[in-house]
Design a protein around this motif. Sequence first.
Motif, short mmCIF file in Angstrom:
data_model
loop_
_atom_site.label_atom_id
_atom_site.label_comp_id
_atom_site.label_asym_id
_atom_site.label_seq_id
_atom_site.Cartn_x
_atom_site.Cartn_y
_atom_site.Cartn_z
N UNK A 215 -5.86 5.15 4.33
CA UNK A 215 -6.56 3.98 3.80
C UNK A 215 -7.93 4.32 3.22
N UNK A 216 -8.56 5.35 3.79
CA UNK A 216 -9.90 5.76 3.35
C UNK A 216 -9.84 7.24 3.00
N UNK B 31 -14.58 6.24 12.15
CA UNK B 31 -13.37 5.42 12.01
C UNK B 31 -12.70 5.63 10.66
N UNK B 32 -13.50 5.89 9.65
CA UNK B 32 -12.91 6.17 8.34
C UNK B 32 -12.16 7.50 8.35
N UNK C 166 0.82 -1.22 0.00
CA UNK C 166 0.00 0.00 0.00
C UNK C 166 0.85 1.26 0.00
N UNK C 167 2.14 1.14 0.36
CA UNK C 167 3.02 2.32 0.40
C UNK C 167 3.85 2.48 -0.87
N UNK C 168 3.78 1.50 -1.78
CA UNK C 168 4.54 1.59 -3.03
C UNK C 168 3.91 2.66 -3.92
N UNK C 169 4.70 3.61 -4.42
CA UNK C 169 4.14 4.66 -5.28
C UNK C 169 3.38 4.08 -6.48
N UNK C 170 2.26 4.64 -6.78
CA UNK C 170 1.40 4.29 -7.91
C UNK C 170 0.74 2.92 -7.71
N UNK D 41 -6.86 -3.91 5.32
CA UNK D 41 -8.25 -3.47 5.21
C UNK D 41 -9.18 -4.39 6.00
N UNK D 42 -8.87 -5.66 6.04
CA UNK D 42 -9.71 -6.58 6.82
C UNK D 42 -9.69 -6.20 8.30
#
Length: 305
Positions: free
Chosen positions: A229-230, A222-223, A155-159, A202-203
């Motif tokens: 993430x959101x 929470x979002x 999730x932290x990798x660019x693009x 995400x889970x």
Amino acid sequence: KIIEQLINDIKNGQFLSAGLDRYRSVFGDFFVNLIRVGESSGTLSENLKYLAEELKKKDELNKKVKGALAYPMGIFMATVGITSIMIFIIFPKILPVLTSINVELPLVTRAFIAMSEFMIKYGYLVGLGIVGGIFGFWLLLKVGRIRFMWHSFVLRIPFVGAMVLSVNIISLARTIGLLLRAGIKIVEALEITANTLNNLVYRKEILGVSEGVRKGDPMSKYFLEKPRLFPPIFSQMIIVGENTGKLDESILFLADYYESELDESTKNLSNILEPMLLLVMGAIVTFVALAIITPIYKITQTLGT
């Protein structure tokens, strides 16, 4: 065989959802619960239509992601194939000629000779090492903690991270929206959705949201605390849905919105990777060509003098 068993169960007076529940590992929580709610509320035909649409859209989403990766993988395999042919087939035939003539070979040729000799002698070990590394990494991902860390890293990798985020947002939004539309309570809908998500980050977050909602907190709270993430537009649309009482419509709108965003991302991915991969492939082929052509040119000059 499963369908035959389901037919027998229904003939014996069981609900379809009860029969499906025995094959939960095949159909999944989302499928089984949507059928169960449809039977209890008298909307089974509508829920089956929702399921058909959802499965179709998930299939289309998978095809988009795979399609975006197909071209880069094709270029990569072509590069590996061309380089392997040069190293293992063409260069070994030219090498005796180059070494038999008393001419100082260029640095690029000496480097390629060393690499070629190494791969010819130890190529099988390199291949086994790569296969072993991939297999070992696959085994490591079976460990829950390591898999969670990997999902967080992706999730932290660019693009790439942005694409993974969109895929998960689409999946969770569409699943929650359809479950709410089918009449499932929000806490149960969140728990079912969490179990359908492949990304462990995400889970975990959706299960945390379900616990908070169970205590009486709004889902949007929470979002809003997890903007990475959101994204803000996601949280704001959830707030709109909670305030208007049309949460299912707002969430399904988000699924469509992020699907269009993913379409643009996949197109941009191809546009960005195509020139980069072609440059890499061109550099490798140029290196191999120079390693072969430069000494031949030197030899012809020596023979001419």
